[in-house]
Design an enzyme around this catalytic site. Structure first.
Site, short mmCIF file in Angstrom:
data_model
loop_
_atom_site.label_atom_id
_atom_site.label_comp_id
_atom_site.label_asym_id
_atom_site.label_seq_id
_atom_site.Cartn_x
_atom_site.Cartn_y
_atom_site.Cartn_z
N TYR A 56 30.42 44.87 45.38
CA TYR A 56 31.16 44.86 46.65
C TYR A 56 30.76 43.66 47.49
O TYR A 56 29.57 43.39 47.65
CB TYR A 56 30.90 46.14 47.45
CG TYR A 56 32.18 46.91 47.64
CD1 TYR A 56 33.18 46.41 48.47
CD2 TYR A 56 32.41 48.11 47.00
CE1 TYR A 56 34.38 47.07 48.62
CE2 TYR A 56 33.61 48.78 47.14
CZ TYR A 56 34.59 48.26 47.95
OH TYR A 56 35.78 48.92 48.09
N GLU A 58 32.50 42.45 50.76
CA GLU A 58 33.32 42.23 51.97
C GLU A 58 32.74 41.08 52.78
O GLU A 58 31.54 40.99 52.99
CB GLU A 58 33.37 43.51 52.82
CG GLU A 58 34.33 44.52 52.25
CD GLU A 58 34.48 45.76 53.13
OE1 GLU A 58 33.80 45.85 54.17
OE2 GLU A 58 35.27 46.63 52.76
N ASP A 202 55.73 28.90 49.70
CA ASP A 202 55.29 29.90 48.71
C ASP A 202 55.56 29.31 47.33
O ASP A 202 56.69 29.34 46.84
CB ASP A 202 56.07 31.20 48.93
CG ASP A 202 55.61 32.31 47.98
OD1 ASP A 202 54.85 32.01 47.02
OD2 ASP A 202 56.03 33.46 48.18
N THR A 228 50.49 32.55 43.97
CA THR A 228 49.81 33.42 43.01
C THR A 228 48.99 32.50 42.09
O THR A 228 49.18 31.28 42.07
CB THR A 228 50.81 34.20 42.13
OG1 THR A 228 51.63 33.28 41.42
CG2 THR A 228 51.68 35.13 42.97
N LYS A 231 50.93 32.57 37.39
CA LYS A 231 52.20 32.13 36.82
C LYS A 231 51.97 30.78 36.12
O LYS A 231 51.19 30.74 35.18
CB LYS A 231 53.28 32.15 37.91
CG LYS A 231 53.48 33.58 38.46
CD LYS A 231 54.53 33.70 39.52
CE LYS A 231 54.55 35.12 40.08
NZ LYS A 231 55.53 35.30 41.16
N ARG A 237 45.64 37.56 37.37
CA ARG A 237 46.55 38.03 38.42
C ARG A 237 45.81 38.02 39.74
O ARG A 237 44.86 38.77 39.94
CB ARG A 237 47.04 39.45 38.11
CG ARG A 237 47.61 39.63 36.72
CD ARG A 237 48.44 40.87 36.61
NE ARG A 237 49.72 40.65 37.23
CZ ARG A 237 50.73 40.00 36.64
NH1 ARG A 237 50.63 39.53 35.43
NH2 ARG A 237 51.86 39.81 37.29
#
Ligand SMILES: *Cc1c(COP(=O)(O)O)cnc(C)c1O
Length: 422
Positions: A56, A58, A202, A228, A231, A237
């Site tokens: 974790y 954060e 984008d 992203t 692609k 991903r």
């Protein structure tokens, strides 16, 4: 096959292992033409499946809410440095879980619910998250939408300016999911300046082409770049937001704590590896080959009598308009799938049919280029598509099975990165 590749998975959960093994075979044997998909390298695959999964984190490197970040901080800092170097930006945030949450973070950073935002309409080639009605971005914000010209299939920049000046949107999105042509970022920048809007590029689809120098970069023209990583960029991903220093705080605050909790560190590691790969000369060659293949495929499809939206392509993507054929997009896509050619059905601009049963098929060359296919193979690919659509019209399942055998044969000669030999 899976016995040696994923031994622990096979012994713990043979049922699930069998699904993964079947997917490996499917990806190896088929001709994958979905333009948003790709094959990641074995190195990216390994990085994405590490024990970084267990941590974790954060916060951001050097500013975490959990201890034990000695290694995680280095992983994330490396990914950030590589993103900044590759795209030439001041600031990069590599934590967004995927493209849609990345875009939502942009809204959170710069707009309030009810504000007007502007993007390309989904049926014209835009993305859901650019203010389309069924998306949170279209129901929490007031989306106004532009499109392409009916006669050319190209973005109508005069209409974009008129709409922007009439509506004065907080945000303008450029970029989309079914745009076969080069985006004029400078033209959008001038419009955004006149309208007083924050401009977001984008580039989810074309990030790899930009990194490889096969599409102009938006970096000098826009306020925020959203992308992203999975692609054309050929990473795991995930997503990234990039901007100038002046917007860095707003973007970081919006991603965490605004929208997300702990970052997916194993994905961050995969992104770092993909960015390293994308900085190599071989990736520049890859990006240019993707475009050369798409242009060759478009030319061969035109020769086979297909209509293409905008008449062709400048990038990795081709939108076939089947309006003039007897076979609508969905029936063509399903027939192609039975022939071992994986595509998606898609609306075409001004589509007379419904979105769930539209007139188009969207294809692209990122995956086949990752396997080493080149322009000399594109006439064959176009011929397979033409024969499959023909077979769909006639209901000729035998013809589809024959094409599938030919496809499997060719694919066996071009092994897929990260997959077993078929
Ligand atoms: C793919 C895509 C997205 C969304 O990415 P997800 O990872 O599927 O959420 C956003 N914008 C554009 C232009 C895209 O092509």
């Amino acid at each position: 096959m899976s016995a040696s590749r994923h031994p622990a998975l096979l012994s713990t959960d043979p049922e699930l292992a069998s699904f993964v093994a079947a997917e490996e075979v499917l990806q190896a044997q088929t001709l994958r033409l979905i333009p948003s998909e790709n094959y990641v390298s074995a190195a990216v695959l390994e990085a994405s499946g590490t024990v970084l999964q267990n941590k974790y984190s954060e916060g951001y490197p050097g500013r975490r809410y959990y201890e034990g970040q000695q290694n995680i901080d280095r992983v994330e800092a490396l990914a950030i440095e590589r993103a900044k170097g590759l795209f030439g930006v001041d600031h990069a945030n590599v934590q967004p879980y995927s493209g849609s949450p990345a875009n939502l973070a942009v809204y959170l950073a710069f707009a309030k619910p009810g504000d007007t935002v502007m993007g390309m309409a989904l049926p014209m080639g835009g993305h859901l998250t650019h203010g389309w009605g069924v998306s949170a971005t279209g129901s929490w914000f007031r989306g106004v939408q532009y499109g392409v010209r009916a006669d050319t299939g190209l973005i109508d920049y005069d209409a974009v300016r008129d709409l922007a000046l009439a509506e004065r949107p907080k945000l303008i999105f450029c970029g989309g999911t079914a745009l076969p042509r080069t985006i004029d970022f400078a033209a959008f920048a001038e419009i955004a300046r006149e309208a007083g809007s924050i401009l977001v590029a984008d580039v989810a689809h074309i990030a790899g082409l930009i990194a490889g120098g096969a599409h102009p970069s938006p970096v000098d023209h826009v306020d925020v770049v959203s992308t992203t990583t999975h692609k054309t960029l050929r990473g795991p991903r995930g997503a990234m937001l990039m901007c100038r220093e002046e917007h860095a705080k707003a973007i970081d605050k919006a991603v965490f704590p605004g929208l997300q909790g702990g970052p997916h560190n194993q994905t961050t590691a995969g992104i770092a590896v993909a960015l390293h790969e994308a900085a190599q000369p071989s990736f520049t060659a890859y990006a240019h080959q993707v475009v050369a293949n798409a242009k060759a495929l478009a030319a061969a499809l035109l020769q086979n009598g297909f209509d293409l939206v905008s008449g062709g392509t400048d990038n990795h993507l081709i939108l076939i308009d089947l309006t003039g054929k007897d076979v609508p997009g969905k029936i063509a896509a399903k027939a192609l799938d039975r022939a071992g050619i994986v595509v998606n059905y898609n609306t075409v601009p001004f589509d007379p049919r419904k979105p769930f049963d539209p007139s188009g098929v969207r294809i692209g060359t990122p995956s086949l280029t990752s396997r080493g296919l080149s322009t000399e193979h594109m006439p064959l690919v176009a011929d397979w598509i033409a024969r499959s659509v023909d077979a769909a019209a006639k209901g000729d399942e035998q013809a589809l099975a024959a094409i599938r055998a030919e496809v499997t044969d060719l694919m066996a000669a071009f092994p897929a990165p990260g997959l077993p030999l078929s």
